[in-house]
Design an enzyme around this catalytic site. Structure first.
Site, short mmCIF file in Angstrom:
data_model
loop_
_atom_site.label_atom_id
_atom_site.label_comp_id
_atom_site.label_asym_id
_atom_site.label_seq_id
_atom_site.Cartn_x
_atom_site.Cartn_y
_atom_site.Cartn_z
N GLY A 149 0.81 -1.21 0.00
CA GLY A 149 0.00 0.00 0.00
C GLY A 149 0.85 1.27 0.00
O GLY A 149 1.94 1.31 -0.57
N SER A 150 0.36 2.27 0.69
CA SER A 150 0.94 3.61 0.63
C SER A 150 2.38 3.69 1.10
O SER A 150 3.08 4.66 0.76
CB SER A 150 0.08 4.60 1.41
OG SER A 150 -1.14 4.80 0.73
#
Length: 175
Positions: free
Chosen positions: A39-40
């Site tokens: 993810g981020s």
């Protein structure tokens, strides 16, 4: 000093176990054996790729909110309304998906991004002296896959790979 040596002083994996009970169902250390979509957190490395490639200008602006791939797929920020035109520095602080997609499409491309991820050790085992280390998977071909990879989706890493790659920040670029 630890970033220079790579020494691991402690680690923790959940679910934990109580050594007084004999109910352990898995002996895998999730820190090294279970790849996941990061993810981020991958945005850190996408921004670093732009910096390493010499194309990052944090004061340059882009339109946040959504990004449309060449074949028409629309991918958005966590706030699909975005924040209007903002700088890449602001985009990083806001965890903007469109920031890294713009950087990747305008300035780097799939080859540069993949080469940098590989240089940081993603897609390969770290060599940690613990059993059953997974290598993760950094593989993308089509534009939408590249865009998703730039913000950590559609690729697989392990926590130990992420920690190792982060040491480059605190160790003057060396892993």
């Amino acid at each position: 000093e630890i970033a220079k040596t790579g020494a691991i002083l402690a680690s923790y994996s959940y679910p934990s176990f109580d050594p007084n009970k004999r109910d352990m169902t898995s002996y895998l250390d999730r820190n090294i054996s279970v790849p996941f979509e990061p993810g981020s957190t991958m945005k850190i490395f996408s921004y670093l790729a732009a910096m390493e490639h010499g194309v990052y200008n944090g004061d340059e602006t882009y339109r946040s909110g959504t990004f449309t791939a060449k074949e028409g797929t629309v991918i958005g920020d966590w706030d699909r309304n975005g924040w209007g035109y903002i700088t890449y520095n602001q985009g990083f602080a806001l965890s903007s998906n469109t920031a890294v997609m713009n950087l990747t499409c305008k300035y780097m491309g799939a080859d540069v991004l993949k080469e940098f991820y590989t240089k940081l050790g993603f897609g390969s085992k770290t060599g940690i002296e613990l059993p059953k280390e997974a290598s993760g998977k950094i593989s993308f071909k089509y534009e939408t896959e590249v865009l998703n990879a730039s913000f950590g989706q559609g690729i697989m890493t392990t926590p130990i790979q992420n920690v190792k790659a982060l040491t480059a920040i605190s160790n003057n670029g060396d892993l």
